[in-house]
Design a protein around this motif. Structure first.
Motif, mmCIF file in Angstrom:
data_model
loop_
_atom_site.group_PDB
_atom_site.id
_atom_site.type_symbol
_atom_site.label_atom_id
_atom_site.label_comp_id
_atom_site.label_asym_id
_atom_site.label_seq_id
_atom_site.Cartn_x
_atom_site.Cartn_y
_atom_site.Cartn_z
ATOM 1 N N LYS A 19 15.490 6.221 14.043
ATOM 2 C CA LYS A 19 14.664 4.976 14.294
ATOM 3 C C LYS A 19 13.631 5.356 15.572
ATOM 4 O O LYS A 19 12.629 5.255 15.732
ATOM 5 N N VAL A 20 14.293 5.402 16.843
ATOM 6 C CA VAL A 20 13.931 6.389 17.946
ATOM 7 C C VAL A 20 13.358 8.026 18.115
ATOM 8 O O VAL A 20 12.282 7.563 18.365
ATOM 9 N N TYR A 21 13.763 8.545 17.177
ATOM 10 C CA TYR A 21 13.593 9.605 16.800
ATOM 11 C C TYR A 21 11.846 9.775 15.812
ATOM 12 O O TYR A 21 11.011 10.297 15.873
ATOM 13 N N ALA A 22 12.051 8.519 15.182
ATOM 14 C CA ALA A 22 10.389 8.263 14.297
ATOM 15 C C ALA A 22 9.511 7.942 15.266
ATOM 16 O O ALA A 22 8.450 8.541 15.189
ATOM 17 N N GLU A 23 9.812 7.428 16.252
ATOM 18 C CA GLU A 23 8.549 6.175 17.485
ATOM 19 C C GLU A 23 8.785 7.084 18.144
ATOM 20 O O GLU A 23 7.576 7.827 18.688
ATOM 21 N N LEU A 24 9.137 8.343 18.906
ATOM 22 C CA LEU A 24 8.859 9.293 19.500
ATOM 23 C C LEU A 24 7.552 9.814 18.853
ATOM 24 O O LEU A 24 6.890 10.866 19.009
ATOM 25 N N ARG A 47 5.790 9.154 16.025
ATOM 26 C CA ARG A 47 4.576 8.691 15.575
ATOM 27 C C ARG A 47 3.744 8.601 17.659
ATOM 28 O O ARG A 47 2.750 8.629 17.711
ATOM 29 N N ARG A 48 4.332 8.666 18.851
ATOM 30 C CA ARG A 48 3.685 8.812 19.183
ATOM 31 C C ARG A 48 3.235 10.058 19.704
ATOM 32 O O ARG A 48 2.017 10.148 21.260
ATOM 33 N N PHE A 49 3.935 11.302 19.641
ATOM 34 C CA PHE A 49 3.779 12.154 20.053
ATOM 35 C C PHE A 49 1.839 12.501 19.861
ATOM 36 O O PHE A 49 1.186 12.811 18.580
ATOM 37 N N GLY A 50 1.314 12.992 20.946
ATOM 38 C CA GLY A 50 0.302 14.061 20.701
ATOM 39 C C GLY A 50 -0.529 12.520 21.562
ATOM 40 O O GLY A 50 -2.433 12.935 21.211
ATOM 41 N N VAL A 51 -0.136 11.172 21.518
ATOM 42 C CA VAL A 51 -1.053 10.843 21.847
ATOM 43 C C VAL A 51 -1.048 9.938 23.159
ATOM 44 O O VAL A 51 0.210 10.151 24.036
ATOM 45 N N SER A 52 -1.801 10.019 23.635
ATOM 46 C CA SER A 52 -1.963 9.218 25.164
ATOM 47 C C SER A 52 -1.284 8.549 25.912
ATOM 48 O O SER A 52 -0.740 7.810 25.088
ATOM 49 N N GLY A 53 0.229 8.797 26.914
ATOM 50 C CA GLY A 53 0.484 7.693 26.741
ATOM 51 C C GLY A 53 -0.070 6.178 27.116
ATOM 52 O O GLY A 53 0.310 4.842 27.396
ATOM 53 N N ILE A 54 -1.465 5.759 27.918
ATOM 54 C CA ILE A 54 -2.396 5.109 28.495
ATOM 55 C C ILE A 54 -2.803 4.310 26.688
ATOM 56 O O ILE A 54 -2.521 3.470 26.978
#
Length: 113
Positions: free
Chosen positions: A91-96, A98-105
């Motif tokens: 579940k953590v890997y999936a969330e990471l 999902r966020r990959f390539g998206v600006s943290g802001i």
């Protein structure tokens, strides 16, 4: 995903499986993990806070070996928290992912909507 990345996830998954096994043990005196489960969520959270602080101190100190050692302790205790809630590391890997390539802001702003 590369073979190296699979091995990294495999070790986290293997440790997580041991955490789940220890959670089911009858005797907390023979297992550090079981003793944390027996002491409850507040103790698990306290250990994560302690390990996070030690990781930060190691980062400030700049000794690569200490940083790795403390980061491993932090990961380990987070796996215990995940085990407390029966949340697989995937579940953590999936969330990471999902966020990959998206600006943290941008990602953080999307959570505040």
């Amino acid at each position: 995903m590369s073979e190296e990345n699979n091995q990294e996830q495999d070790i986290l998954e293997a440790v997580y499986q041991i955490v789940l096994q220890r959670k089911q043990m009858a005797d907390g005196e023979k297992s550090y993990v079981k003793s944390l489960f027996d002491k409850g969520l507040d103790k698990i959270l306290s250990k994560i806070g302690e390990e996070a602080t030690e990781t930060a101190v190691a980062g400030k100190g700049g000794n690569p070996d200490e940083i790795v050692y403390e980061a491993a302790d932090l990961f380990f205790h987070v796996l215990i928290l995940l085990g407390y809630y029966d949340l697989p590391p995937e579940k953590v890997y999936a969330e990471l992912r999902r966020r990959f390539g998206v600006s943290g802001i941008d990602e953080k702003a999307s959570r505040n909507k």
